[in-house]
Design a protein around this motif. Structure first.
Motif, short mmCIF file in Angstrom:
data_model
loop_
_atom_site.label_atom_id
_atom_site.label_comp_id
_atom_site.label_asym_id
_atom_site.label_seq_id
_atom_site.Cartn_x
_atom_site.Cartn_y
_atom_site.Cartn_z
N THR A 201 1.15 -48.95 -9.42
CA THR A 201 0.62 -50.00 -9.88
C THR A 201 0.20 -50.24 -11.36
OG1 THR A 201 -1.64 -49.33 -9.61
CG2 THR A 201 -0.79 -50.09 -7.33
N PHE A 202 -0.10 -51.36 -11.53
CA PHE A 202 -0.33 -51.84 -13.11
C PHE A 202 -1.51 -50.90 -13.47
CE2 PHE A 202 -3.22 -54.13 -15.91
CZ PHE A 202 -2.36 -54.32 -16.94
N TYR A 203 -2.59 -50.64 -12.86
CA TYR A 203 -3.60 -49.96 -13.03
C TYR A 203 -3.33 -48.52 -13.05
CZ TYR A 203 -6.48 -54.50 -12.65
OH TYR A 203 -6.46 -55.60 -12.78
N GLU A 204 -2.50 -48.09 -12.11
CA GLU A 204 -2.02 -46.56 -12.21
C GLU A 204 -1.50 -46.17 -13.32
OE1 GLU A 204 0.52 -43.60 -9.28
OE2 GLU A 204 0.25 -45.71 -8.70
N ASN A 205 -0.69 -46.86 -13.84
CA ASN A 205 0.15 -46.81 -15.18
C ASN A 205 -0.89 -46.64 -16.12
OD1 ASN A 205 2.90 -46.47 -14.21
ND2 ASN A 205 2.92 -48.71 -14.07
N GLN A 206 -1.94 -47.14 -16.25
CA GLN A 206 -2.84 -47.33 -17.15
C GLN A 206 -3.63 -45.87 -17.01
OE1 GLN A 206 -5.28 -50.81 -17.04
NE2 GLN A 206 -4.01 -51.93 -18.55
N TYR A 207 -3.97 -45.72 -15.81
CA TYR A 207 -4.69 -44.29 -15.51
C TYR A 207 -3.75 -43.05 -16.17
CZ TYR A 207 -7.53 -47.35 -12.84
OH TYR A 207 -8.36 -48.49 -12.24
N LEU A 208 -2.70 -43.13 -15.87
CA LEU A 208 -1.73 -42.01 -16.04
C LEU A 208 -1.65 -42.04 -17.31
CD1 LEU A 208 1.17 -42.46 -13.27
CD2 LEU A 208 -0.52 -40.88 -13.57
N GLU A 209 -1.56 -43.03 -18.43
CA GLU A 209 -1.57 -42.87 -19.97
C GLU A 209 -2.83 -42.17 -20.42
OE1 GLU A 209 -1.07 -46.72 -21.24
OE2 GLU A 209 1.22 -46.93 -20.63
N LYS A 210 -3.81 -42.21 -19.79
CA LYS A 210 -4.92 -41.76 -20.24
C LYS A 210 -5.11 -40.18 -19.66
CE LYS A 210 -7.74 -46.11 -20.13
NZ LYS A 210 -8.79 -46.98 -19.69
N GLY A 211 -4.26 -39.75 -18.97
CA GLY A 211 -4.12 -38.43 -18.19
C GLY A 211 -5.19 -38.21 -16.93
N LYS A 212 -5.42 -39.15 -16.55
CA LYS A 212 -6.21 -39.10 -15.39
C LYS A 212 -5.34 -38.76 -14.04
CE LYS A 212 -9.60 -41.87 -14.52
NZ LYS A 212 -10.71 -43.05 -14.05
N PRO A 213 -5.86 -37.81 -13.18
CA PRO A 213 -5.25 -37.45 -11.97
C PRO A 213 -5.31 -38.42 -10.92
CG PRO A 213 -7.33 -36.30 -12.10
CD PRO A 213 -7.08 -36.92 -13.39
N ILE A 214 -4.25 -38.50 -10.21
CA ILE A 214 -4.14 -39.54 -9.15
C ILE A 214 -4.20 -38.70 -7.85
CG2 ILE A 214 -2.87 -41.31 -7.93
CD1 ILE A 214 -3.71 -42.03 -11.01
N THR A 215 -5.38 -39.14 -6.99
CA THR A 215 -5.50 -38.46 -5.77
C THR A 215 -5.02 -39.37 -4.59
OG1 THR A 215 -7.64 -39.52 -4.97
CG2 THR A 215 -7.46 -37.60 -6.56
N TYR A 216 -4.74 -38.52 -3.38
CA TYR A 216 -4.21 -39.19 -2.28
C TYR A 216 -4.80 -38.62 -1.03
CZ TYR A 216 -0.70 -40.52 1.39
OH TYR A 216 -0.12 -40.78 2.62
N ILE A 217 -5.27 -39.35 0.04
CA ILE A 217 -5.43 -38.99 1.46
C ILE A 217 -4.67 -39.69 2.37
CG2 ILE A 217 -7.10 -38.36 3.05
CD1 ILE A 217 -9.31 -38.51 0.69
N GLN A 218 -4.00 -38.99 3.54
CA GLN A 218 -3.50 -39.81 4.56
C GLN A 218 -4.45 -39.30 5.56
OE1 GLN A 218 0.78 -39.03 5.19
NE2 GLN A 218 0.63 -40.35 6.93
N PHE A 219 -4.99 -40.20 6.52
CA PHE A 219 -5.66 -39.66 7.90
C PHE A 219 -5.47 -40.85 8.98
CE2 PHE A 219 -8.19 -42.31 4.84
CZ PHE A 219 -8.87 -43.12 5.65
N ARG A 220 -6.11 -40.29 10.18
CA ARG A 220 -6.18 -40.89 11.20
C ARG A 220 -7.77 -41.21 11.83
NH1 ARG A 220 -1.35 -37.93 13.13
NH2 ARG A 220 0.50 -39.30 12.74
N LEU A 221 -7.99 -42.28 12.52
CA LEU A 221 -9.30 -42.25 12.97
C LEU A 221 -9.53 -42.15 14.53
CD1 LEU A 221 -10.37 -45.72 11.14
CD2 LEU A 221 -10.70 -43.38 10.44
N ASN A 222 -8.68 -40.80 14.88
CA ASN A 222 -8.62 -40.56 16.04
C ASN A 222 -9.99 -39.85 16.72
OD1 ASN A 222 -6.28 -41.67 16.43
ND2 ASN A 222 -4.89 -39.98 16.27
#
Length: 222
Positions: A201-222
């Motif tokens: 995304t537009f904001y993700e590119n800005q975060y990456l330029e600043k060296g911020k790590p990008i996190t991710y979770i995939q989950f289910r509500l079972n």
């Protein structure tokens, strides 16, 4: 963005066939597309939501990669998702729609088992305690998502906020929900799905330029 540009985009959104803008009254009285989203798309393909879609980069990016799924970007700021809606129209993407509404109304816009996946991309982490009720992965929001998701439906959270990542993991563990995959730095650790790495995304590119790590979770509500 200037007020003239916003007004211009609001007016242009009205002409886009892929933009739906119900009033709050229409939602309260019974939203006409609730339970009928497949009729809107003209097929029985799975329905995927992007909540707080911003400029719609993920909605459009996912739609291009998955022509056998229908994607709906949801945001209250129509001047932002105008870009995604316009791109989808220009590229004739028939599996894309944008819905202008508040996220907390999702359970009034979709029926039980109507949604197969939900993406939450770079939400405001609402760090202050008094803002907990606005966090998009708090218990109240998770219950709304559970109402509309299919039994094995998945939720994806991609964020630059280590706080949001940790808060959500802790909540999921405490509730006993299924965590399919979690990564605190997707671009440095292997194993993340391609669509997590290839769509930015537009904001993700800005975060990456600043060296911020990008996190991710995939989950289910079972």
């Amino acid at each position: 963005m200037g007020s003239k540009n916003k007004l211009k985009r609001f007016e242009e959104n009205k002409t886009f066939q892929n933009v739906i803008q119900p009033t709050r009254e229409e939602i309260q009285e019974g939203f006409e597309l609730k339970g009928k989203w497949n009729e809107h798309f003209g097929n029985d393909n799975p329905i995927v939501l992007e909540l707080g879609c911003g400029k719609g980069e993920y909605t459009v990016g996912l739609a291009k990669r998955n022509p056998n799924k229908n994607f709906i970007g949801i945001d209250i700021k129509g001047a932002r998702f105008w870009r995604g809606a316009k791109t989808a129209m220009e590229e004739n993407l028939q599996n894309v729609a944008f819905l202008r509404t508040q996220i907390e109304l999702t359970d009034r816009l979709f029926s039980k088992n109507e949604v197969s996946e939900i993406w939450i991309t770079f939400p405001d982490p609402q760090i202050k305690y008094k803002r907990t009720k606005h966090r998009m992965t708090n218990l109240s929001f998770l219950e709304k998502y559970r109402k509309i998701l299919m039994p094995n439906g998945t939720i994806h959270l991609k964020t630059d906020s280590e706080f949001m990542h940790g808060y959500t993991l802790g909540l999921l563990h405490g509730l006993g929900y299924e965590i399919i995959y979690a990564n605190h730095d997707v671009y440095k650790n292997e194993g993340s799905p391609k669509e997590v790495l290839e769509i930015q995304t537009f904001y993700e590119n800005q975060y990456l330029e600043k060296g911020k790590p990008i996190t991710y979770i995939q989950f289910r509500l079972n």
